[in-house]
Design an enzyme around this catalytic site. Structure first.
Site, PDB file in Angstrom:
ATOM      1  N   HIS A  42      13.527 -24.249 -18.593  1.00  0.00           N
ATOM      2  CA  HIS A  42      14.670 -24.881 -19.241  1.00  0.00           C
ATOM      3  C   HIS A  42      15.193 -23.980 -20.357  1.00  0.00           C
ATOM      4  CE1 HIS A  42      13.905 -29.359 -18.088  1.00  0.00           C
ATOM      5  NE2 HIS A  42      13.656 -28.542 -17.075  1.00  0.00           N
ATOM      6  N   GLU A  58      16.029 -24.587 -23.432  1.00  0.00           N
ATOM      7  CA  GLU A  58      15.379 -24.756 -24.730  1.00  0.00           C
ATOM      8  C   GLU A  58      14.051 -24.009 -24.800  1.00  0.00           C
ATOM      9  OE1 GLU A  58      16.969 -29.014 -23.781  1.00  0.00           O
ATOM     10  OE2 GLU A  58      16.465 -27.204 -22.656  1.00  0.00           O
ATOM     11  N   CYS A  69      11.124 -30.595 -23.302  1.00  0.00           N
ATOM     12  CA  CYS A  69      11.776 -29.775 -24.327  1.00  0.00           C
ATOM     13  C   CYS A  69      11.671 -30.416 -25.703  1.00  0.00           C
ATOM     14  CB  CYS A  69      13.218 -29.499 -23.942  1.00  0.00           C
ATOM     15  SG  CYS A  69      13.329 -28.449 -22.467  1.00  0.00           S
ATOM     16  N   CYS A 125      15.167 -33.058 -22.647  1.00  0.00           N
ATOM     17  CA  CYS A 125      14.261 -33.866 -21.832  1.00  0.00           C
ATOM     18  C   CYS A 125      12.940 -34.052 -22.592  1.00  0.00           C
ATOM     19  CB  CYS A 125      14.029 -33.164 -20.494  1.00  0.00           C
ATOM     20  SG  CYS A 125      12.981 -31.689 -20.631  1.00  0.00           S
TER      21      CYS A 125
END
Length: 167
Positions: free
Chosen positions: A61, A63, A94, A91
């Site tokens: 991801h 992040e 993260c 999410c």
């Protein structure tokens, strides 16, 4: 004591535009267009964008890449004076990374009704049961961030429909 943002509106818009630039890098390689930047004392020290399809790694991801780059830049896992900007509400994974790295402030663009844990489904980042909490602000350039995702998925559906009609 209620935490407040230490950034001006102009700074928030500037850094979210930088996160959008990262999201466009993901879009350019046909990944879900989500981008993130980590800021320390007014300077971007970490950048990232989604690469799940290319890496076939669920943790790829935006992040997470930005946090890793920032930790490397500061030579520390503690990002205590840092802000993170991301185009989509984080999410659970993260948000957990932000808590564990002690990110001070989190700013996001579009809300995520299916997986957002910075206020939509829950707010892990401000949960007092954790040893660290972050200031959270959503909706920064929300329309632009949301439109990136809407257009991306619309294009995918159109391609799938066209392919199925050609079969």
């Amino acid at each position: 004591m209620e935490r407040v943002s230490q950034l001006t509106e102009e700074e928030k818009l500037f850094f979210m535009q930088e996160a959008i630039s990262e999201a466009n890098k993901a879009k350019a390689v046909e990944e879900v267009p989500i981008g993130a930047v980590v800021v320390y004392r007014g300077e971007i020290i970490g950048r990232g964008y989604n690469l799940r399809e290319h890496s076939q790694d669920a943790t790829s991801h935006a992040e997470m890449f930005a946090i890793r780059a920032a930790c490397k830049e500061l030579e520390s896992w503690r990002l205590e004076e840092c802000q993170l900007f991301v185009t989509l509400e984080p999410c659970p994974m993260c948000s957990g990374g932000m808590i564990l790295s002690r990110i001070e402030e989190v700013y996001f663009g579009a809300y995520d009704p299916k997986g957002g844990t910075a206020g939509t489904l829950m707010n892990l980042l401000t949960d007092e049961r954790f040893n660290h909490r972050a200031y959270v602000e959503g909706g920064i350039l929300e329309e632009e961030c949301g439109q990136l995702l809407t257009n991306f998925f619309r294009e995918i559906r159109a391609r799938k429909k066209k392919t199925s009609q050609n079969d």
